[in-house]
Design a protein around this motif. Sequence first.
Motif, PDB file in Angstrom:
ATOM      1  N   ASP A  90       0.823  -1.209   0.000  1.00 60.15           N
ATOM      2  CA  ASP A  90       0.000   0.000   0.000  1.00 60.15           C
ATOM      3  C   ASP A  90       0.859   1.261   0.000  1.00 60.15           C
ATOM      4  O   ASP A  90       0.550   2.233  -0.694  1.00 60.15           O
ATOM      5  CB  ASP A  90      -0.936   0.017   1.211  1.00 60.15           C
ATOM      6  N   SER A 107       2.253   1.887  -3.393  1.00 57.79           N
ATOM      7  CA  SER A 107       1.201   2.428  -4.251  1.00 57.79           C
ATOM      8  C   SER A 107       0.999   3.923  -3.994  1.00 57.79           C
ATOM      9  O   SER A 107       0.885   4.718  -4.935  1.00 57.79           O
ATOM     10  CB  SER A 107      -0.099   1.662  -4.006  1.00 57.79           C
ATOM     11  N   ARG A 108       0.964   4.312  -2.732  1.00 58.19           N
ATOM     12  CA  ARG A 108       0.784   5.735  -2.392  1.00 58.19           C
ATOM     13  C   ARG A 108       1.951   6.579  -2.881  1.00 58.19           C
ATOM     14  O   ARG A 108       1.759   7.665  -3.424  1.00 58.19           O
ATOM     15  CB  ARG A 108       0.618   5.892  -0.881  1.00 58.19           C
ATOM     16  N   ARG A 128       1.818   6.990  -6.679  1.00 53.91           N
ATOM     17  CA  ARG A 128       0.848   8.015  -7.096  1.00 53.91           C
ATOM     18  C   ARG A 128       1.391   9.416  -6.838  1.00 53.91           C
ATOM     19  O   ARG A 128       1.192  10.321  -7.642  1.00 53.91           O
ATOM     20  CB  ARG A 128      -0.482   7.821  -6.374  1.00 53.91           C
TER      21      ARG A 128
END
Length: 124
Positions: A40, A43-44, A47
């Motif tokens: 996670d 992924s953050r 982005r």
Amino acid sequence: MDKPEGLGADGSRLWDEVTAEYELNAADFLLLKQAAETADLVSRISRAVVSEDLTVSRGTGGVAVNPLISELRQQRLVLARLVAALNLPDDDDEEEETSTGRVHKNQSRGANGRFGGKVRLSLA
């Protein structure tokens, strides 16, 4: 063991794929939790990198590589090490039991083969 609260899409997908296919012990669940949280985070950060410039201005007037890029690389390494530490069998292998005794949920215990510790998980 139940899925930890607060996991995002990538962490949840990793958790769901691994727990659906493999029987894990308590230590493995801890590693999986850390891997899911790291997925996670990757992924953050990914982005954030997309929405940021690749360089940042320094206080001295110079330009430097955005520190998020370095952090993304580091977290990807952490994720790879955590997944490798789980020592999950490769989907292509015909063997049933890992060197640590981990068995694919859809297979019986009884095989005395050994896996090479490779795993392919989709985190896309």
